[in-house]
Design a protein around this motif. Structure first.
Motif, PDB file in Angstrom:
ATOM      1  N   ILE A  79      64.773  58.531  62.782  1.00 31.74           N
ATOM      2  CA  ILE A  79      65.094  58.942  61.411  1.00 31.74           C
ATOM      3  C   ILE A  79      66.488  58.414  61.091  1.00 31.74           C
ATOM      4  CG2 ILE A  79      65.624  60.913  59.910  1.00 31.74           C
ATOM      5  CD1 ILE A  79      63.510  62.498  61.469  1.00 31.74           C
ATOM      6  N   ARG A  80      66.634  57.776  59.962  1.00 34.11           N
ATOM      7  CA  ARG A  80      67.946  57.262  59.582  1.00 34.11           C
ATOM      8  C   ARG A  80      68.906  58.429  59.332  1.00 34.11           C
ATOM      9  NH1 ARG A  80      67.045  53.322  54.603  1.00 34.11           N
ATOM     10  NH2 ARG A  80      66.236  55.301  53.794  1.00 34.11           N
ATOM     11  N   PRO A  81      70.142  58.324  59.783  1.00 30.89           N
ATOM     12  CA  PRO A  81      71.120  59.407  59.557  1.00 30.89           C
ATOM     13  C   PRO A  81      71.257  59.782  58.083  1.00 30.89           C
ATOM     14  CG  PRO A  81      71.980  57.819  61.122  1.00 30.89           C
ATOM     15  CD  PRO A  81      70.700  57.237  60.595  1.00 30.89           C
TER      16      PRO A  81
ATOM     17  N   ASP B  15      68.964  59.947  55.913  1.00 32.86           N
ATOM     18  CA  ASP B  15      67.828  60.763  55.476  1.00 32.86           C
ATOM     19  C   ASP B  15      67.867  62.178  56.051  1.00 32.86           C
ATOM     20  OD1 ASP B  15      66.699  58.701  53.987  1.00 32.86           O
ATOM     21  OD2 ASP B  15      65.559  57.932  55.688  1.00 32.86           O
ATOM     22  N   PHE B  16      68.661  62.364  57.117  1.00 25.77           N
ATOM     23  CA  PHE B  16      68.615  63.617  57.855  1.00 25.77           C
ATOM     24  C   PHE B  16      69.078  64.839  57.043  1.00 25.77           C
ATOM     25  CE2 PHE B  16      70.452  66.528  61.142  1.00 25.77           C
ATOM     26  CZ  PHE B  16      69.237  66.912  61.694  1.00 25.77           C
TER      27      PHE B  16
ATOM     28  N   ASN C  91      69.308  67.546  65.251  1.00 28.01           N
ATOM     29  CA  ASN C  91      69.764  66.161  65.115  1.00 28.01           C
ATOM     30  C   ASN C  91      68.578  65.254  64.796  1.00 28.01           C
ATOM     31  OD1 ASN C  91      68.469  65.425  67.640  1.00 28.01           O
ATOM     32  ND2 ASN C  91      70.196  66.396  68.678  1.00 28.01           N
ATOM     33  N   PRO C  92      68.834  64.025  64.342  1.00 32.08           N
ATOM     34  CA  PRO C  92      67.741  63.136  63.937  1.00 32.08           C
ATOM     35  C   PRO C  92      66.756  62.808  65.060  1.00 32.08           C
ATOM     36  CG  PRO C  92      69.806  62.374  63.010  1.00 32.08           C
ATOM     37  CD  PRO C  92      70.152  63.486  63.969  1.00 32.08           C
ATOM     38  N   ARG C  93      67.240  62.638  66.284  1.00 27.58           N
ATOM     39  CA  ARG C  93      66.350  62.254  67.386  1.00 27.58           C
ATOM     40  C   ARG C  93      65.289  63.327  67.654  1.00 27.58           C
ATOM     41  NH1 ARG C  93      63.741  63.784  72.056  1.00 27.58           N
ATOM     42  NH2 ARG C  93      62.866  61.861  72.893  1.00 27.58           N
TER      43      ARG C  93
ATOM     44  N   THR D 133      64.314  65.629  65.658  1.00 29.45           N
ATOM     45  CA  THR D 133      63.470  65.761  64.472  1.00 29.45           C
ATOM     46  C   THR D 133      62.392  64.685  64.449  1.00 29.45           C
ATOM     47  OG1 THR D 133      65.446  66.544  63.331  1.00 29.45           O
ATOM     48  CG2 THR D 133      63.536  66.053  61.969  1.00 29.45           C
ATOM     49  N   ALA D 134      62.760  63.476  64.867  1.00 29.05           N
ATOM     50  CA  ALA D 134      61.790  62.389  64.938  1.00 29.05           C
ATOM     51  C   ALA D 134      60.732  62.691  65.998  1.00 29.05           C
ATOM     52  CB  ALA D 134      62.489  61.069  65.261  1.00 29.05           C
TER      53      ALA D 134
ATOM     54  N   ARG E   9      58.735  63.583  57.321  1.00 30.80           N
ATOM     55  CA  ARG E   9      59.884  63.378  58.209  1.00 30.80           C
ATOM     56  C   ARG E   9      60.603  62.037  57.976  1.00 30.80           C
ATOM     57  NH1 ARG E   9      59.903  67.043  62.765  1.00 30.80           N
ATOM     58  NH2 ARG E   9      58.946  68.923  61.918  1.00 30.80           N
TER      59      ARG E   9
ATOM     60  N   HIS F 279      70.368  53.017  62.164  1.00 23.63           N
ATOM     61  CA  HIS F 279      69.871  54.112  63.004  1.00 23.63           C
ATOM     62  C   HIS F 279      70.973  54.529  63.962  1.00 23.63           C
ATOM     63  CE1 HIS F 279      69.664  50.866  65.901  1.00 23.63           C
ATOM     64  NE2 HIS F 279      68.820  50.215  65.118  1.00 23.63           N
TER      65      HIS F 279
END
Length: 682
Positions: free
Chosen positions: A174-176, A178-179, A196-198, A200-201, A216, A279
């Motif tokens: 997920i791009r920061p 977009d988070f 965090n994005p990781r 969440t992905a 997402r 990313h």
């Protein structure tokens, strides 16, 4: 020899504890919600590796150091066997370790950013996507084909001259940018905020309903391949070119390199530009480029010998949020900050981190008592990203934003309707604001008063020496004798006091733009101050100028102009300027002092050590002549000044074809502009 059995039992116990920790946290990383940061996991994993190196009898096939990923634990998805095993990567953590690997691993090489996401395996048969799976334990993953089909970056069919079979490996992320939006939506729907994005992905890829996966905003980039038929590239780089031709997303940051010193330059560059990519990254992957050499080098039980990951120092860690307090800045802004259990991150121990404003605290969903994820990106102030909500035990409590200034007790309020930030309106007398303003006046970008730091500023306020900054340049030895920071035990001023008075006398002659910066006018930083001083030449002309005249100044605009004009409408503000002028502070730039704008419109980057300039002096020399002093090299850069021990910026300039200058050529250009170079640097 009688102690042999107890010693062996103790070694078994140590190994069991380390191995269990690694298995536990690895399983959470791949199948749940991690409780610790990647860096903390790396530390435990390396402890286990070091233990097994010291005691080889424990390096058994079932050790976590021999395993890849973690076996799937969910029943939501069917298990699938990868056509070719997915391996992990060995890590190095220092230039010395990387150099040692490069010395025993022949090039040429290809470098790739190590995306902080979740691995995915895609199978294309006759050009059609037939299966997608998570990595799992490297042999068996989870079938997530339906979810992969709703990720926009993953094509359902390949284009062009594709092979009959190809197994493609990539990373979902997920791009920061977009988070934050995802977290806002999550909290609005009554859910726990994402950490965090990781993570969440990873959770997004395992949603049971593909419609939830869409929400997402997942992205994907390819970084390798497994089984293939009718596809025999000669190099890794050629393989990526082919993947791109077939419509698969590949990284724009991948580079080829011949020599180890090139690799070290690329490592240094991305260490300084970790946040320039689309990313998040946690390292740089170096691979041997020729496929034939990869085959010769082969693999260990868990990783290829022809590739390694250089891991950068951690920027994210987890720690306890003990409290949330509020600080007051020089413009009165009330900023919540996290009081943390001290934790080491990015080279220093952090015990406080910003939370920006009260709305951010609510948006991020953090509670006092939470375990939180903290980031320190380079020189940026540490920031709380979010909570590890799954670790809550019910004792956590919400933060209540104070109604009054925690320093002077004045009621807080937004400066105007709709402002996200609340401020203390007691701008003149609030000790927190005055102290911060005094520090700002003393900073290098303003008057550069070396002897006036945080401790000295607070002492001058607490001892009653200064009521506000108006009388700063009137200070005498007698005044300083009332302070503690600037006096000896016998009441006479100390060396710091004498230095402060000398600094103040010297500072009275600074350029007009520095005086403007020192006034702490909202929005008027060094760039706007330079532009205003260059056009109007004197404080009197600036005060007399209309808003429109100020706004018409290049680089200023309406908002800055209105703020500048409004500042001078306050009586005590004008008193500051009057008292400084009476004390001898220069309020105009002398005639004939104007510096020729030899670099007007040019962007210049300096790298390495220069004999005749400090870093600040280089920046000043460029900006005072109308140029832009940039911090990184890009296609928009006009010149790069290269000093001793220049790093990746010089390599980047060479790659982009940006003209490079020696220090002597830089001095030539300062004096006469690019035409004075006589073609040098082209």
């Amino acid at each position: 020899m009688t102690d042999t059995a107890p010693e062996l039992q103790d070694l078994h116990r140590q190994w069991d504890e380390l191995a269990e920790q690694v298995r536990h946290h690895r399983d959470l990383y791949y199948n749940g919600q991690p409780e610790i940061s990647d860096a903390e996991f790396d530390k435990i994993f390396r402890e286990l590796q070091a233990f097994e190196e010291a005691h080889p009898e424990f390096a058994v096939p079932e050790s976590p150091t021999m395993e890849v990923g973690a076996a799937p634990t969910s029943d939501a998805f069917a298990d699938v066997v990868h056509l070719e095993r997915m391996l992990s990567l060995d890590n190095v953590f220092s230039p010395e370790e990387l150099t040692e690997w490069l010395e025993k691993t022949p090039g040429p090489y290809v470098t790739e950013l190590k995306i902080d996401g979740l691995s995915i395996d895609l199978v294309y048969e006759n050009g059609k996507l037939t299966r997608a799976a998570t990595r799992g334990d490297g042999r068996v993953g989870e079938d997530i084909t339906a979810n992969a089909r709703v990720i926009p970056d993953i094509p359902h069919e390949l284009t062009g001259d594709f092979p009959s079979l190809v197994e493609v490996r990539g990373e979902v992320f997920i791009r920061p940018e977009d988070f934050p939006e995802l977290n806002e939506q999550r909290i609005a729907e009554g859910g726990k905020p994402f950490a965090n994005p990781r993570n969440t992905a990873a959770g997004g890829l395992r949603q049971k309903n593909p419609e939830d996966v869409k929400k997402r905003k997942l992205r994907m980039i390819c970084h390798g391949f497994g089984a293939r038929e009718g596809f025999n590239p000669q190099t890794q780089f050629e393989a990526y070119e082919k993947l791109s031709e077939w419509g698969l997303p590949v990284s724009e940051y991948t580079k080829q390199a011949e020599k180890p010193e090139e690799i070290l330059g690329i490592v240094e560059y991305w260490g300084e530009h970790r946040h320039d990519a689309i990313h998040e990254i946690d390292g740089l992957v170096i691979k041997v480029d020729p496929i034939a050499t990869q085959r010769q080098l082969g693999n260990t039980s868990r990783a290829p010998r022809w590739a390694v990951a250089y891991k950068y120092p951690p920027e994210e860690v987890t720690t306890k949020l003990n409290d949330i307090a509020v600080s007051i800045g020089r413009t009165g802004r009330a900023t919540p900050f996290a009081v943390l259990e001290p934790v080491f991150v990015s080279g220093s121990t952090v015990s406080m981190a910003t939370l920006h404003n009260q709305h951010e605290v609510k948006r991020k969903g953090v509670l006092i008592g939470d375990t939180v994820v903290v980031r320190k990106a380079g020189e940026i102030i540490p920031e709380v990203l979010g909570p590890v909500a799954d670790l809550r035990d019910g004792t956590e409590r919400e933060f209540v934003f104070p109604k009054d200034c925690p320093v002077c007790g004045t009621e807080l309020a937004p400066a105007k309707e709709g402002d996200a930030d609340w401020r203390c309106p007691n701008t003149r007398s609030c000790p927190a604001q005055l102290g911060a303003r005094l520090e700002y006046i003393a900073s290098r970008g303003a008057f550069d008063i070396e002897a006036l730091g945080e401790k000295g500023a607070q002492d001058l306020i607490a001892s009653g020496v200064l009521e506000d900054e108006a009388c700063l340049f009137d200070l005498t030895e007698e005044d300083l004798q009332k302070s503690q920071a600037y006096t000896r035990k016998d009441g006479q001023i100390n060396a710091s006091g004498k230095k402060l008075l000398a600094n103040l006398e010297q500072a009275k002659g600074v350029e007009l733009w520095r005086v403007l910066v020192g006034l702490s006018i909202r929005y008027v930083g060094p760039t706007a101050a330079r532009a205003l001083a260059a056009r109007f030449k004197s404080m009197e002309a600036l005060v007399d100028a209309s808003v429109n005249e100020l706004a018409d100044t290049d680089g200023v605009g309406q908002i800055i102009a209105e703020s500048f004009k409004a500042w001078f409408e306050v009586d005590w503000h004008r008193e500051i300027v009057r008292r400084w002028a009476d004390a001898g502070v220069r309020m105009e730039d002398e005639a004939g002092e104007e510096i020729e704008q030899t670099l007007e419109g040019l962007t210049v980057v300096a790298t390495g050590s220069l004999e005749g300039f400090t870093r600040d002096e280089v920046k000043e020399a460029i900006m005072s002549r109308g140029g832009k002093a940039a911090g990184s090299v890009s296609k928009k850069t006009d010149y790069v000044v290269v000093g001793e021990n220049a790093g990746s910026k010089a390599a980047k300039a060479e790659e982009l074809g940006v003209p490079m200058l020696t220090e002597a050529q830089f001095v030539q250009m300062l004096e006469g502009g690019p035409s004075a170079l006589d073609g040098a640097g082209e």
